[in-house]
Design an enzyme around this catalytic site. Structure first.
Site, PDB file in Angstrom:
ATOM      1  N   GLY A 179       0.778  -1.232   0.000  1.00 50.02           N
ATOM      2  CA  GLY A 179       0.000   0.000   0.000  1.00 50.02           C
ATOM      3  C   GLY A 179       0.808   1.279   0.000  1.00 50.02           C
TER       4      GLY A 179
ATOM      5  N   ASN B 217       1.762   3.025  -2.643  1.00 47.99           N
ATOM      6  CA  ASN B 217       1.139   3.966  -3.587  1.00 47.99           C
ATOM      7  C   ASN B 217      -0.153   4.553  -3.011  1.00 47.99           C
ATOM      8  OD1 ASN B 217       2.547   4.302  -6.313  1.00 47.99           O
ATOM      9  ND2 ASN B 217       2.735   2.098  -5.942  1.00 47.99           N
TER      10      ASN B 217
ATOM     11  N   ARG C 274     -14.961 -14.710 -12.450  1.00 47.52           N
ATOM     12  CA  ARG C 274     -14.418 -13.344 -12.531  1.00 47.52           C
ATOM     13  C   ARG C 274     -15.555 -12.328 -12.654  1.00 47.52           C
ATOM     14  NH1 ARG C 274      -9.508 -11.835 -13.326  1.00 47.52           N
ATOM     15  NH2 ARG C 274      -8.809 -13.830 -14.128  1.00 47.52           N
TER      16      ARG C 274
ATOM     17  N   ASN D 174      -4.314   2.514 -13.461  1.00 48.63           N
ATOM     18  CA  ASN D 174      -3.367   1.579 -12.841  1.00 48.63           C
ATOM     19  C   ASN D 174      -1.958   2.159 -12.919  1.00 48.63           C
ATOM     20  OD1 ASN D 174      -2.393  -0.887 -11.714  1.00 48.63           O
ATOM     21  ND2 ASN D 174      -1.769  -1.554 -13.763  1.00 48.63           N
TER      22      ASN D 174
ATOM     23  N   HIS E 280       1.974   0.890 -13.060  1.00 42.46           N
ATOM     24  CA  HIS E 280       2.707  -0.337 -13.375  1.00 42.46           C
ATOM     25  C   HIS E 280       4.216  -0.034 -13.389  1.00 42.46           C
ATOM     26  CE1 HIS E 280       3.319  -4.348 -15.007  1.00 42.46           C
ATOM     27  NE2 HIS E 280       4.215  -3.819 -15.828  1.00 42.46           N
TER      28      HIS E 280
ATOM     29  N   THR F 199      -8.065  -1.488 -19.131  1.00 39.24           N
ATOM     30  CA  THR F 199      -8.995  -2.130 -20.053  1.00 39.24           C
ATOM     31  C   THR F 199      -8.943  -3.627 -19.733  1.00 39.24           C
ATOM     32  OG1 THR F 199      -7.287  -2.483 -21.724  1.00 39.24           O
ATOM     33  CG2 THR F 199      -8.513  -0.399 -21.844  1.00 39.24           C
TER      34      THR F 199
ATOM     35  N   LEU G 140      -4.659  -7.088 -20.183  1.00 37.52           N
ATOM     36  CA  LEU G 140      -3.724  -6.819 -19.089  1.00 37.52           C
ATOM     37  C   LEU G 140      -2.689  -5.739 -19.438  1.00 37.52           C
ATOM     38  CD1 LEU G 140      -2.655  -7.722 -16.279  1.00 37.52           C
ATOM     39  CD2 LEU G 140      -1.154  -9.305 -17.511  1.00 37.52           C
ATOM     40  N   ASP G 141      -2.658  -4.665 -18.639  1.00 34.03           N
ATOM     41  CA  ASP G 141      -1.638  -3.609 -18.741  1.00 34.03           C
ATOM     42  C   ASP G 141      -1.526  -3.032 -20.160  1.00 34.03           C
ATOM     43  OD1 ASP G 141      -1.027  -3.921 -16.038  1.00 34.03           O
ATOM     44  OD2 ASP G 141       0.500  -5.426 -16.427  1.00 34.03           O
TER      45      ASP G 141
ATOM     46  N   GLU H  73       7.050   6.022  -8.995  1.00 35.25           N
ATOM     47  CA  GLU H  73       5.617   5.704  -8.911  1.00 35.25           C
ATOM     48  C   GLU H  73       4.914   6.682  -7.978  1.00 35.25           C
ATOM     49  OE1 GLU H  73       4.415   1.589  -8.312  1.00 35.25           O
ATOM     50  OE2 GLU H  73       6.410   0.909  -8.867  1.00 35.25           O
TER      51      GLU H  73
HETATM   52  C1  GAR Z   1       3.958  -1.326  -7.159  1.00 36.59           C
HETATM   53  O1  GAR Z   1       5.287  -1.407  -7.568  1.00 36.59           O
HETATM   54  C2  GAR Z   1       3.028  -1.335  -8.353  1.00 36.59           C
HETATM   55  O2  GAR Z   1       3.534  -0.640  -9.457  1.00 36.59           O
HETATM   56  C3  GAR Z   1       2.950  -2.814  -8.639  1.00 36.59           C
HETATM   57  O3  GAR Z   1       2.832  -3.406  -7.370  1.00 36.59           O
HETATM   58  C4  GAR Z   1       3.528  -2.602  -6.430  1.00 36.59           C
HETATM   59  C5  GAR Z   1       2.600  -2.314  -5.296  1.00 36.59           C
HETATM   60  O4  GAR Z   1       3.278  -1.637  -4.277  1.00 36.59           O
HETATM   61  N1  GAR Z   1       1.849  -3.121  -9.481  1.00 36.59           N
HETATM   62  C6  GAR Z   1       1.921  -4.019 -10.447  1.00 36.59           C
HETATM   63  O5  GAR Z   1       2.897  -4.693 -10.669  1.00 36.59           O
HETATM   64  C7  GAR Z   1       0.660  -4.158 -11.272  1.00 36.59           C
HETATM   65  N2  GAR Z   1       0.906  -4.934 -12.433  1.00 36.59           N
HETATM   66  P1  GAR Z   1       2.480  -0.856  -3.162  1.00 36.59           P
HETATM   67  O6  GAR Z   1       1.471  -1.854  -2.577  1.00 36.59           O
HETATM   68  O7  GAR Z   1       3.523  -0.502  -2.161  1.00 36.59           O
HETATM   69  O8  GAR Z   1       1.808   0.329  -3.771  1.00 36.59           O
END
Ligand code: GAR
Length: 220
Positions: A27, A29, A80, A122, A124, A156, A159-160, A189
């Site tokens: 968490g 981000n 899903r 999202n 990434h 969308t 994926l990504d 990020e």
């Molecule tokens: C982050 O690096 C994010 O970019 C990645 O998971 C991590 C979550 O960190 N997301 C992906 O890889 C999505 N494909 P966080 O829980 O500390 O924000």
């Protein structure tokens, strides 16, 4: 094929936009977005933090901030589509207008994307379209790229692969490990995601094919 619909106004007369943050783990981000809201850099309010994992550390942090949390384990859903339907209901009933995935490790289907047109983002940890999916930083290192980074994009059902809102590059060093590269990407990020969220909230953009572009003032 899923197609984006024309832009809908997300922000109404400068009222903070109700957000949902979707997480699966740490968490960080989520915390960066919350900090940006507190600093006045993002005109939003976090209505709910949703996790598909009960043990996501980000949930504890959100609870400590008195932010509503919701755990929706995907194993409990027969399909899903059924999971997405429950999630859509949970977010709509809380008035959510913008959904921000922040380390949410689950693909959302067409029904979810259609319920929030051009309102699911999202972050990434690579320069998409390179290295989609899990372990993007390890994929980048294994491939030997000299530059990786971060991408914020619309979600969308593929994926990504949605239209890109913002990117930032991070140089790969000879002595990088997955941990050191991931740490430098994470710093980006935390900077880029709030900026991209605010760009979408502020409006003045539209999607032209795959491109998210600024709408000329004469057309707004
Ligand atoms: C982050 O690096 C994010 O970019 C990645 O998971 C991590 C979550 O960190 N997301 C992906 O890889 C999505 N494909 P966080 O829980 O500390 O924000």
């Amino acid at each position: 094929m899923w197609r984006p619909v024309p832009e809908m106004a997300i922000s109404v007369e400068n009222t903070p936009v109700p957000l949902a943050l979707l997480i699966s783990g740490r968490g960080s981000n989520l915390r960066a977005v919350a900090q940006a809201i507190d600093d006045g850099r993002v005109n939003g309010i976090i209505r709910v933090v949703v996790s598909n994992r009960a043990d996501a550390a980000g949930l504890e942090w959100a609870r400590a901030q008195a932010i509503e949390t919701l755990v929706l384990p995907h194993q409990d859903s027969p399909s899903r589509g059924a999971y997405d339907e429950v999630l859509v209901q949970a977010l709509k009933s809380r008035g959510v207008r913008l959904v921000c995935l922040a380390g949410f490790m689950r693909v959302l289907g067409p029904a979810f994307c259609e319920a929030f047109p051009q309102a699911v983002l999202n972050v990434h940890p690579s320069l998409l379209p390179s290295f989609p999916g899990a372990d993007a930083q390890a994929q980048a290192l294994a491939h030997g790229v000299r530059v990786s980074g971060v991408t914020v994009h619309f979600v969308t059902p593929e994926l990504d692969a949605g239209p890109i809102i913002q990117q930032s590059a991070v140089l790969v060093r000879d002595d990088d490990t997955c941990e050191t590269l991931s740490a430098r990407i994470l710093v980006e990020e935390h900077r880029v995601y709030p900026e991209a969220i605010q760009r979408i909230i502020a409006g003045g953009w539209h999607v032209d094919g795959r491109r998210v572009v600024t709408t000329p003032v004469s057309e707004t």
